[in-house]
Motif scaffolding. Structure first.
Motif, PDB file in Angstrom:
ATOM      1  N   LEU A 221       0.829  -1.205   0.000  1.00  0.00           N
ATOM      2  CA  LEU A 221       0.000   0.000   0.000  1.00  0.00           C
ATOM      3  C   LEU A 221       0.866   1.259   0.000  1.00  0.00           C
ATOM      4  CD1 LEU A 221      -2.806  -1.004   2.519  1.00  0.00           C
ATOM      5  CD2 LEU A 221      -3.075  -0.607   0.085  1.00  0.00           C
ATOM      6  N   ASN A 222       1.959   1.225   0.742  1.00  0.00           N
ATOM      7  CA  ASN A 222       2.863   2.374   0.757  1.00  0.00           C
ATOM      8  C   ASN A 222       3.453   2.627  -0.626  1.00  0.00           C
ATOM      9  OD1 ASN A 222       2.488   2.862   3.484  1.00  0.00           O
ATOM     10  ND2 ASN A 222       4.206   1.575   4.108  1.00  0.00           N
ATOM     11  N   VAL A 223       3.780   1.541  -1.324  1.00  0.00           N
ATOM     12  CA  VAL A 223       4.338   1.686  -2.665  1.00  0.00           C
ATOM     13  C   VAL A 223       3.271   2.190  -3.638  1.00  0.00           C
ATOM     14  CG1 VAL A 223       5.405   0.452  -4.596  1.00  0.00           C
ATOM     15  CG2 VAL A 223       6.094  -0.062  -2.258  1.00  0.00           C
ATOM     16  N   LEU A 224       2.032   1.705  -3.505  1.00  0.00           N
ATOM     17  CA  LEU A 224       0.947   2.175  -4.371  1.00  0.00           C
ATOM     18  C   LEU A 224       0.723   3.675  -4.204  1.00  0.00           C
ATOM     19  CD1 LEU A 224      -1.749  -0.662  -4.042  1.00  0.00           C
ATOM     20  CD2 LEU A 224      -0.282  -0.165  -6.007  1.00  0.00           C
ATOM     21  N   GLY A 225       0.980   4.195  -3.010  1.00  0.00           N
ATOM     22  CA  GLY A 225       0.808   5.624  -2.772  1.00  0.00           C
ATOM     23  C   GLY A 225       1.767   6.483  -3.567  1.00  0.00           C
ATOM     24  N   LEU A 226       2.827   5.895  -4.090  1.00  0.00           N
ATOM     25  CA  LEU A 226       3.790   6.642  -4.893  1.00  0.00           C
ATOM     26  C   LEU A 226       3.314   6.858  -6.332  1.00  0.00           C
ATOM     27  CD1 LEU A 226       7.068   4.844  -3.724  1.00  0.00           C
ATOM     28  CD2 LEU A 226       6.143   7.022  -2.902  1.00  0.00           C
ATOM     29  N   GLY A 227       2.233   6.151  -6.724  1.00  0.00           N
ATOM     30  CA  GLY A 227       1.743   6.255  -8.098  1.00  0.00           C
ATOM     31  C   GLY A 227       1.998   4.966  -8.858  1.00  0.00           C
ATOM     32  N   GLU A 228       1.231   4.755  -9.930  1.00  0.00           N
ATOM     33  CA  GLU A 228       1.320   3.510 -10.681  1.00  0.00           C
ATOM     34  C   GLU A 228       2.691   3.315 -11.315  1.00  0.00           C
ATOM     35  OE1 GLU A 228      -1.755   2.736 -13.437  1.00  0.00           O
ATOM     36  OE2 GLU A 228      -3.381   3.313 -12.083  1.00  0.00           O
ATOM     37  N   ALA A 229       3.247   4.373 -11.907  1.00  0.00           N
ATOM     38  CA  ALA A 229       4.532   4.241 -12.590  1.00  0.00           C
ATOM     39  C   ALA A 229       5.640   3.856 -11.610  1.00  0.00           C
ATOM     40  CB  ALA A 229       4.880   5.540 -13.305  1.00  0.00           C
ATOM     41  N   ALA A 230       5.675   4.541 -10.459  1.00  0.00           N
ATOM     42  CA  ALA A 230       6.701   4.242  -9.464  1.00  0.00           C
ATOM     43  C   ALA A 230       6.510   2.848  -8.877  1.00  0.00           C
ATOM     44  CB  ALA A 230       6.677   5.288  -8.358  1.00  0.00           C
ATOM     45  N   ALA A 231       5.257   2.472  -8.616  1.00  0.00           N
ATOM     46  CA  ALA A 231       4.994   1.148  -8.052  1.00  0.00           C
ATOM     47  C   ALA A 231       5.392   0.045  -9.025  1.00  0.00           C
ATOM     48  CB  ALA A 231       3.519   1.024  -7.681  1.00  0.00           C
ATOM     49  N   THR A 232       5.085   0.235 -10.304  1.00  0.00           N
ATOM     50  CA  THR A 232       5.465  -0.748 -11.313  1.00  0.00           C
ATOM     51  C   THR A 232       6.982  -0.846 -11.423  1.00  0.00           C
ATOM     52  OG1 THR A 232       3.439  -0.288 -12.554  1.00  0.00           O
ATOM     53  CG2 THR A 232       5.209  -1.428 -13.723  1.00  0.00           C
ATOM     54  N   GLY A 233       7.652   0.300 -11.355  1.00  0.00           N
ATOM     55  CA  GLY A 233       9.105   0.306 -11.419  1.00  0.00           C
ATOM     56  C   GLY A 233       9.748  -0.400 -10.240  1.00  0.00           C
ATOM     57  N   LEU A 234       9.058  -0.419  -9.096  1.00  0.00           N
ATOM     58  CA  LEU A 234       9.584  -1.094  -7.904  1.00  0.00           C
ATOM     59  C   LEU A 234       9.180  -2.565  -7.834  1.00  0.00           C
ATOM     60  CD1 LEU A 234       8.993   1.739  -5.278  1.00  0.00           C
ATOM     61  CD2 LEU A 234      11.188   0.954  -6.179  1.00  0.00           C
ATOM     62  N   GLY A 235       8.538  -3.040  -8.903  1.00  0.00           N
ATOM     63  CA  GLY A 235       8.240  -4.466  -8.993  1.00  0.00           C
ATOM     64  C   GLY A 235       6.870  -4.882  -8.506  1.00  0.00           C
ATOM     65  N   VAL A 236       5.946  -3.949  -8.299  1.00  0.00           N
ATOM     66  CA  VAL A 236       4.611  -4.287  -7.829  1.00  0.00           C
ATOM     67  C   VAL A 236       3.680  -4.481  -9.025  1.00  0.00           C
ATOM     68  CG1 VAL A 236       2.605  -3.485  -6.517  1.00  0.00           C
ATOM     69  CG2 VAL A 236       4.903  -3.064  -5.659  1.00  0.00           C
ATOM     70  N   ASN A 237       2.949  -5.589  -9.022  1.00  0.00           N
ATOM     71  CA  ASN A 237       1.905  -5.810 -10.028  1.00  0.00           C
ATOM     72  C   ASN A 237       0.677  -5.007  -9.591  1.00  0.00           C
ATOM     73  OD1 ASN A 237      -0.229  -6.803 -11.636  1.00  0.00           O
ATOM     74  ND2 ASN A 237       0.797  -8.765 -11.882  1.00  0.00           N
ATOM     75  N   VAL A 238       0.545  -3.778 -10.102  1.00  0.00           N
ATOM     76  CA  VAL A 238      -0.451  -2.839  -9.600  1.00  0.00           C
ATOM     77  C   VAL A 238      -1.881  -3.375  -9.736  1.00  0.00           C
ATOM     78  CG1 VAL A 238      -1.421  -0.524  -9.850  1.00  0.00           C
ATOM     79  CG2 VAL A 238       1.052  -0.859  -9.953  1.00  0.00           C
ATOM     80  N   PRO A 239      -2.320  -3.876 -10.912  1.00  0.00           N
ATOM     81  CA  PRO A 239      -3.710  -4.389 -11.005  1.00  0.00           C
ATOM     82  C   PRO A 239      -3.998  -5.511 -10.014  1.00  0.00           C
ATOM     83  CG  PRO A 239      -2.764  -4.082 -13.187  1.00  0.00           C
ATOM     84  CD  PRO A 239      -1.647  -3.922 -12.213  1.00  0.00           C
ATOM     85  N   ARG A 240      -3.046  -6.436  -9.861  1.00  0.00           N
ATOM     86  CA  ARG A 240      -3.253  -7.561  -8.941  1.00  0.00           C
ATOM     87  C   ARG A 240      -3.291  -7.074  -7.490  1.00  0.00           C
ATOM     88  NH1 ARG A 240       0.819 -12.447  -9.529  1.00  0.00           N
ATOM     89  NH2 ARG A 240      -0.231 -12.485 -11.578  1.00  0.00           N
TER      90      ARG A 240
END
Length: 244
Positions: A221-240
């Motif tokens: 959740l903390n990573v999602l708060g950075l925005g989709e582009a940043a979260a994806t760059g950090l390895g998070v599968n945002v839709p999932r």
């Protein structure tokens, strides 16, 4: 601020909140026609108090107080999760229509299911959870555009669902007797009158499991708060992650 100072500050804040929570519980326990002193509380704990005093505290007031405390924990936890997923400070179970989904199934149960066919103490929590989960899934599914969930679309769809489901609930309530109407109205408003230890047990177990899941997902959740582009760059599968 160093890591040690952050931990000390966090510990101090938690300690202050714990003391305030205990004071609030004590005030709530004494919010009735008869106050309970510390001496009488000691008598209850030692088993030397009168039967009426023990009944007042243990069977009437404590279940109500603990139920309200656990409900508050659940609302704050759900609001935190929804705000983290939607990245919107206005998101909560009421705005997204989740509460309205629970109320609709409860009203439908009272209108269409004959009294006594199923125990309401079990059926109402199960139906409320099913309605909440169904609306949460529907809102998320409708917010998906090109394989990705839109936080803004999720909020707008939630407001629309809340309005529509609340209207459907009102229509069902027009078919109820005065007693059933008052019961559903109090249930939707959040009345804790008549709370029992069974309610406390159900809430405690459910919240323990869900809190563990929320803590596990906190970093995501903390990573999602950075925005989709940043979260994806950090390895998070945002839709999932949002779907979960």
């Amino acid at each position: 601020m160093t890591e040690r100072k952050k931990r000390l500050r966090t510990g101090a804040v938690l300690a202050i909140l714990a003391v305030l929570a205990l004071l609030a519980l004590w005030c709530d326990i004494n919010a009735g026609y008869r106050s309970i002193s510390l001496e009488e509380l000691g008598q209850i704990l030692s088993g030397t108090a009168s039967r009426s005093l023990t009944y007042t505290l243990v069977d009437l007031r404590l279940p109500r107080v603990l139920t309200s405390l656990l409900v508050g924990v659940g609302l704050s936890l759900s609001g935190c999760l929804l705000q983290g997923v939607s990245r919107n400070d206005m998101a909560d179970p009421g705005v997204l229509g989740i509460n309205a989904g629970a109320g609709l199934l409860v009203a439908a149960f009272i209108v269409f299911v004959p009294a006594g066919l199923f125990p309401s103490a079990v059926a109402l929590p199960v139906l409320a959870f099913a309605g909440s989960a169904a609306v949460a899934f529907l809102g998320w599914r409708l917010s998906v555009v090109r394989g990705a969930s839109s936080p803004r679309r999720l909020l707008l769809i939630g407001v629309a669902l809340a309005t529509g489901l609340s209207s459907a609930t009102s229509l069902l309530m027009l078919r109820m007797s005065d007693g059933d109407y008052a019961f559903v109205q109090n249930w939707i408003a959040g009345s804790i009158w008549g709370a029992s230890w069974e309610n406390v047990a159900i809430l405690a177990v459910g919240l323990a499991l869900l809190t563990a899941g929320a803590l596990y997902a906190s970093r995501t959740l903390n990573v999602l708060g950075l925005g989709e582009a940043a979260a994806t760059g950090l390895g998070v599968n945002v839709p999932r992650a949002r779907a979960a």
